[in-house]
Design a protein around this motif. Structure first.
Motif, PDB file in Angstrom:
ATOM      1  N   VAL A   1      -4.653   8.415   0.705  1.00  0.00           N
ATOM      2  CA  VAL A   1      -3.752   8.919  -0.338  1.00  0.00           C
ATOM      3  C   VAL A   1      -4.419  10.096  -1.033  1.00  0.00           C
ATOM      4  N   ALA A   2      -3.612  10.908  -1.673  1.00  0.00           N
ATOM      5  CA  ALA A   2      -4.140  12.068  -2.406  1.00  0.00           C
ATOM      6  C   ALA A   2      -5.034  11.596  -3.552  1.00  0.00           C
ATOM      7  N   PRO A   3      -6.094  12.347  -3.843  1.00  0.00           N
ATOM      8  CA  PRO A   3      -6.964  11.985  -4.967  1.00  0.00           C
ATOM      9  C   PRO A   3      -6.156  11.841  -6.255  1.00  0.00           C
ATOM     10  N   GLY A   4      -6.495  10.816  -7.028  1.00  0.00           N
ATOM     11  CA  GLY A   4      -5.830  10.582  -8.300  1.00  0.00           C
ATOM     12  C   GLY A   4      -4.533   9.799  -8.191  1.00  0.00           C
ATOM     13  N   THR A   5      -4.113   9.445  -6.963  1.00  0.00           N
ATOM     14  CA  THR A   5      -2.893   8.650  -6.807  1.00  0.00           C
ATOM     15  C   THR A   5      -3.258   7.189  -6.562  1.00  0.00           C
ATOM     16  N   LYS A   6      -2.282   6.344  -6.776  1.00  0.00           N
ATOM     17  CA  LYS A   6      -2.472   4.900  -6.643  1.00  0.00           C
ATOM     18  C   LYS A   6      -2.867   4.527  -5.202  1.00  0.00           C
ATOM     19  N   PRO A   7      -3.872   3.676  -5.045  1.00  0.00           N
ATOM     20  CA  PRO A   7      -4.250   3.221  -3.703  1.00  0.00           C
ATOM     21  C   PRO A   7      -3.095   2.446  -3.048  1.00  0.00           C
ATOM     22  N   VAL A   8      -3.048   2.501  -1.732  1.00  0.00           N
ATOM     23  CA  VAL A   8      -2.037   1.779  -0.974  1.00  0.00           C
ATOM     24  C   VAL A   8      -2.746   0.936   0.078  1.00  0.00           C
ATOM     25  N   GLN A   9      -2.513  -0.373   0.019  1.00  0.00           N
ATOM     26  CA  GLN A   9      -3.114  -1.295   0.973  1.00  0.00           C
ATOM     27  C   GLN A   9      -2.015  -2.130   1.632  1.00  0.00           C
TER      28      GLN A   9
END
Length: 176
Positions: free
Chosen positions: A47-55
């Motif tokens: 993900v783009a820096p500063g965006t919410k992680p996606v798992q």
């Protein structure tokens, strides 16, 4: 009283060790290629820096006495998820599946096995709010990792393939 405790713990130990020595339950011969996929997997998306992680956490399991495989997955502990059943359709002489989602759409598709470690899935989508009508994904199991590359037919155009790498996991699939 001590005798009963010893007997109880002995029986529990025997039951556990006997169960641990059991062979894995078999899958139908048409599904046997998926034996190495059984179990839990997870991918942490780029993900783009500063965006919410996606798992994404997924589980592949034997179902219906080995005549089907049930998969389920959840993204970010239930923000989105889905379940599918994969089985062999003797009339179509093909592996088929249905996938149902928490977003209210579903897909039906076919799977073509390319090699003992690779398969491609073709899906027809019903009910997508994003305008997706078809999905094509290729999965490849190598070096203990599951690499999945997915493209979507969205508003008449195929998207650039998105790839994710899944590794074995102890995480659980969660739905809200």
């Amino acid at each position: 009283m001590t005798y009963f405790k010893v007997l109880f713990f002995t029986l529990c130990f025997l039951a556990f060790t006997t169960h641990a020595k059991e062979q894995p339950l078999k899958l139908d011969k048409h599904l046997s290629v998926f034996q190495p996929y059984l179990g839990s997997w997870q991918a942490d998306f780029d993900v783009a820096p500063g965006t919410k992680p996606v798992q994404d956490v997924g589980l592949w399991e034997r179902a219906l006495n080995g005549k089907a495989i049930r998969t389920k997955h959840s993204i970010n502990e239930g923000e989105y998820g889905g379940e599918s059943m994969i089985f062999y359709d003797s009339k179509k002489d093909s592996l088929v599946f249905y996938y149902f989602t928490t977003a209210g759409f579903y897909t039906k598709g076919t799977i073509k096995v390319l090699s003992p470690t690779q398969f491609v899935a073709y899906e027809e989508v019903t009910g997508s709010k994003e305008g997706i009508t078809k999905v094509k994904s290729t999965s490849d199991l190598k070096d203990g990792k599951l690499v999945v590359s997915t493209s979507y037919l969205k508003k008449g155009e195929w998207t650039k393939p998105e790839s994710r790498i899944y590794t074995r996991s102890n995480q659980a699939v969660k739905f809200k």
